[in-house]
Design an enzyme around this catalytic site. Structure first.
Site, PDB file in Angstrom:
ATOM      1  N   TYR A 143      -5.752   0.363  -4.759  1.00 53.51           N
ATOM      2  CA  TYR A 143      -5.647   1.811  -4.580  1.00 53.51           C
ATOM      3  C   TYR A 143      -4.193   2.166  -4.330  1.00 53.51           C
ATOM      4  O   TYR A 143      -3.510   1.493  -3.545  1.00 53.51           O
ATOM      5  CB  TYR A 143      -6.508   2.257  -3.391  1.00 53.51           C
ATOM      6  N   ASP A 238       3.159  -2.131  -3.658  1.00 57.66           N
ATOM      7  CA  ASP A 238       2.649  -1.035  -2.841  1.00 57.66           C
ATOM      8  C   ASP A 238       2.301  -1.628  -1.483  1.00 57.66           C
ATOM      9  O   ASP A 238       1.241  -2.228  -1.285  1.00 57.66           O
ATOM     10  CB  ASP A 238       1.424  -0.392  -3.503  1.00 57.66           C
ATOM     11  N   LYS A 266       1.568   4.826   6.125  1.00 52.63           N
ATOM     12  CA  LYS A 266       0.838   4.330   7.292  1.00 52.63           C
ATOM     13  C   LYS A 266       1.769   3.903   8.444  1.00 52.63           C
ATOM     14  O   LYS A 266       2.300   4.772   9.110  1.00 52.63           O
ATOM     15  CB  LYS A 266      -0.143   3.246   6.851  1.00 52.63           C
TER      16      LYS A 266
HETATM   17  C1  LIG Z   1      -3.465   4.471   1.945  1.00 50.93           C
HETATM   18  C2  LIG Z   1      -2.820   3.937   0.719  1.00 50.93           C
HETATM   19  C3  LIG Z   1      -2.131   4.764  -0.191  1.00 50.93           C
HETATM   20  C4  LIG Z   1      -2.136   6.255  -0.066  1.00 50.93           C
HETATM   21  O1  LIG Z   1      -1.505   6.690   1.081  1.00 50.93           O
HETATM   22  P1  LIG Z   1      -1.879   8.163   1.663  1.00 50.93           P
HETATM   23  O2  LIG Z   1      -0.946   8.300   2.811  1.00 50.93           O
HETATM   24  O3  LIG Z   1      -3.312   8.116   2.009  1.00 50.93           O
HETATM   25  O4  LIG Z   1      -1.586   9.122   0.563  1.00 50.93           O
HETATM   26  C5  LIG Z   1      -1.459   4.175  -1.230  1.00 50.93           C
HETATM   27  N1  LIG Z   1      -1.468   2.830  -1.388  1.00 50.93           N
HETATM   28  C6  LIG Z   1      -2.114   2.013  -0.555  1.00 50.93           C
HETATM   29  C7  LIG Z   1      -2.040   0.540  -0.774  1.00 50.93           C
HETATM   30  C8  LIG Z   1      -2.837   2.543   0.509  1.00 50.93           C
HETATM   31  O5  LIG Z   1      -3.532   1.720   1.310  1.00 50.93           O
END
Ligand SMILES: *Cc1c(COP(=O)(O)O)cnc(C)c1O
Length: 433
Positions: A143, A238, A266
């Site tokens: 994701y 990511d 995060k």
């Molecule tokens: C949570 C997440 C996102 C998106 O971040 P948001 O702050 O929710 O937009 C993108 N990549 C990864 C790996 C994530 O866990």
């Protein structure tokens, strides 16, 4: 026990789509009413009905120090007195960018945004601007936020038929997104062979944590590093979840593989909304106003959010033992699940991230994750919730351990999990409320 949450959820559904501001919070996959939270301190979260629970959601990742860490709260309170946002540069932004570069050396130059979604979207635009190519490769089950081009799933046809994974996304928006299978080198090689000069970037979660936790097999990240170099493609890690969670330097330090671009979110905001993307100077100087790739944000680098981020990162950086403590606690939970459940489940754990999949298969990709029995997961979730343990309301989200989890609470969690599996010794687990 959850009367106020139930009432609030009913009202919420009148004014907010599905009653929540992010879908997983609705508890739909686990068939429960979401708990509306009133407060959280340390490793405990308290709902509006007064139920206090040991929290392993940790806001889906940011809460590595636990909730309302006193040192962070103090800095944030102080910052509030100086105004919330100026639309002008601040010293904090410089301090945070420097701190990021020190902790994650591949992020020589970085830009702050307000969410992980934005960070990824912008990193991809930068990679396209830098390479002059349009296509990107992502992995099924990973994701990367909710931007159009990344909401893609495999179509029913051949490997090349990829279709939007959400209503409202035009098919044209995903036509440049190619899908590969996590841990499957051949699936990546095939995409490069079909289009050797067209792929701007491969984006990957260096530990997948959005299909439950799925670890990269030995050498898989090194393989991605080699193949992207060979084809002049950028490798994007990511690290929105893994950044500052697996180690001070994220997954790239943990695995000793250096990407071209990294995205953060995060933890980097210490619980406030921040995302960041960055990499080598040469690539990042493509970004406006240094270069031609446009990207902007009214609240980017927000002074309160950067204050929380800086305070959190400094605590992580200065505490030499924290990552050892975190993984030690997660290992305790993982081994107690394995002992109690045996071969009925697959437990994946790395550092302070873990998942229990209700499948007897070894889970190494999206297919393995999808083989798990989500109803059993829901049953397990419900049992833990009713015993004061708040875990991910979906089979496909990670369990997060924080530095605030006390040894007593870890021991209680292990004991409760053991009891759950002992109650259901046969294949059919049947706990109900
Ligand atoms: C949570 C997440 C996102 C998106 O971040 P948001 O702050 O929710 O937009 C993108 N990549 C990864 C790996 C994530 O866990």
């Amino acid at each position: 026990m959850d009367a106020k949450s139930k009432a609030l959820f009913e009202t919420a559904k009148k004014y907010i789509p599905g009653g929540v501001n992010s879908p997983v919070r609705a508890f739909a996959p686990v068939g429960r009413t979401p708990r509306f939270i009133a407060s959280a301190h340390g490793d405990r979260i308290t709902d509006v009905d007064g139920n206090e629970m040991i929290d392993y959601v940790c806001s889906f990742g940011p809460g590595i120090l636990g909730h309302a860490h006193p040192a962070v709260v103090e800095k944030v309170q102080e910052a509030c007195r100086h105004g919330f946002t100026y639309g002008a540069p601040t010293e904090n932004e410089v301090i945070l960018a420097q701190l990021i570069a020190e902790m994650i050396p591949s992020m020589e130059v970085s830009r702050l945004v307000s969410s992980g979604t934005e960070a990824v979207m912008s990193a991809i635009r930068t990679a396209r601007g830098y390479t002059g190519r349009d296509k990107i490769v992502k992995f099924k089950g990973c994701y990367h936020g909710h931007s159009d081009g990344l909401l893609v799933k495999a179509g029913s046809a051949a490997l090349t038929a990829f279709v939007p994974d959400s209503a409202g996304v035009p098919a044209d928006s995903v036509k440049h997104t190619l899908l590969a299978v996590y841990n499957d080198r051949a699936s990546v090689e095939e995409l490069f062979q079909k289009d050797p000069d067209g792929i701007a970037a491969v984006i990957v979660e260096p530990v997948a944590a959005n299909m439950g936790v799925v670890l990269p097999e030995d050498g898989f990240m090194e393989f991605l590093r080699r193949i992207t170099r060979k084809y002049g493609t950028l490798l994007i890690f990511d690290e929105v979840i893994t950044g500052f969670r697996l180690s001070c330097g994220g997954a790239q330090e943990y695995f000793q593989v250096t990407p071209d671009l990294t995205t953060l979110g995060k933890i980097v905001g210490g619980g406030m909304p921040i995302g960041a993307y960055g990499g080598k100077r040469e690539i990042m100087e493509m970004v406006s106003p240094a270069g031609p790739v446009y990207q902007a944000g009214t609240l980017s680098g927000n002074p309160i959010a950067t204050t929380a981020g800086i305070a959190t990162l400094k605590l992580l950086k200065e505490d030499k033992d924290i990552y050892h403590r975190l993984s030690d606690k997660a290992e305790k939970i993982a081994s107690s699940i394995k002992e109690a459940a045996g071969g009925r489940v697959c437990v994946n754990q790395i550092g302070s991230l873990l998942s229990v999949f209700f499948t007897s298969e070894k889970v190494t990709d999206d297919k393995g994750a999808l083989s798990s029995d989500v109803l059993r997961y829901a049953d397990y979730f419900g049992y833990l919730l009713d015993h004061g343990i708040y875990t991910a309301p979906s089979q496909f989200e990670a369990m997060f351990v924080s530095d605030a989890h006390t040894q007593e609470d870890i021991a209680f969690t292990c004991e409760t999990i053991r009891n759950y599996f002992l109650k259901s010794p046969s294949a059919s687990i049947c706990y109900t409320e």
